[in-house]
Write an enzyme that holds these catalytic residues in place. Structure first.
Site: not given
Ligand code: 13P
Length: 253
Positions: A9, A11, A96, A98, A168, A174, A214
């Site tokens: 992803n 982003k 997601h 976010e 997640e 992150g 992560s």
């Molecule tokens: P990270 O791997 O950067 O923690 O992000 C995970 C994520 O949100 C994947 O959709």
């Protein structure tokens, strides 16, 4: 059948030239390699068509990171599921954390997005997961159950069979703080039991449930070795081929 999937992803990262170069590098690296998982990359809308045209999409599935909750019309700036599908993308990441947190996507909105994605033959990669306070209060099981029920349980068993889930935990995204393999296994097994209660053992067994948060080359192998962890949804580590490849290769069987 349940599939192993490693999905990136990206982003809101990479310009189009950067993203195209990254996708092509991954494509070259995977050429001729026998893999034990499907590989997907979730990329910005602006990159979808160019990337789908530049890589072997039988080897790397292309995913959008979102789609509109309307089919078409006067919704300035939105991108529909049909538009996404017309680029050659086969997947769309929906729900997601976010998007839920910063763009106020509700379970109802997500339900509509799932329907539109499926009507356009896109496979939703549907994200669920609790925030830290919910985990600390021991509410993570009920939080993920509610997220699944509110946006997905209107689907028939046949329709549900096309969904990929991604657990997640928001506190792991992150942050460099990964759920332990035991924590991931515990909640993935719980999610599968929730699916079995609604749709029966076969549908539950066949559902691919990814872990995200992560995940990297050092922890992927242990996470993926758990019976209910079928791969990963990878943020930061999907932005460089040398970081993404060890995660893809963590499936050695
Ligand atoms: P990270 O791997 O950067 O923690 O992000 C995970 C994520 O949100 C994947 O959709």
């Amino acid at each position: 059948m349940r599939k192993n999937i490693v999905a990136g992803n990206w982003k809101m990262n990479t310009t189009l030239p950067e993203g195209l170069a990254l996708a092509k590098e991954l494509n070259e690296t995977l050429k001729g390699k026998a893999l034990n998982c499907d590989v997907v990359i979730g990329v910005p809308f602006t990159h979808l068509a160019s990337i789908a045209a530049a890589i072997d999409t039988t080897k790397i599935g292309v995913s959008a990171e979102n789609c509109a909750d309307k089919a078409s019309g006067a919704y300035t700036g939105e991108v529909s599921a049909a538009m996404v599908a017309s680029t050659g993308a086969k997947y769309v990441i929906l729900g997601h954390s976010e998007r839920r947190a910063y763009y106020h996507e509700t379970p109802e909105i997500l339900k509509t997005k799932v329907e539109l994605a499926m009507a356009n033959d896109l496979t939703p990669i549907f994200c669920i997961g609790e925030v830290l306070e919910e985990r600390e209060a021991g509410k993570h099981f009920e939080v993920v159950d509610a997220q699944i029920k509110e946006s997905l349980f209107h689907l028939s068993a046949e329709e549900f069979g096309k969904i990929v889930l991604a657990y997640e935990p928001v506190w792991a995204i992150g942050t460099g703080k990964t759920a332990s393999a035991e924590q991931a296994e515990e909640i993935h097994a719980h999610i599968r039991a929730t699916l079995a209660a609604k749709y029966g053992e076969t549908v539950a067994d066949d559902c691919t449930i990814l872990y995200g948060g992560s995940c990297n080359g050092s922890n992927a192998k242990e996470l993926f070795s758990k019976p209910n962890v079928d791969g990963g949804l990878i943020g930061g580590a999907s932005l460089a081929v040398d970081k993404f490849m060890p995660i893809i290769e963590a499936f050695d069987k």
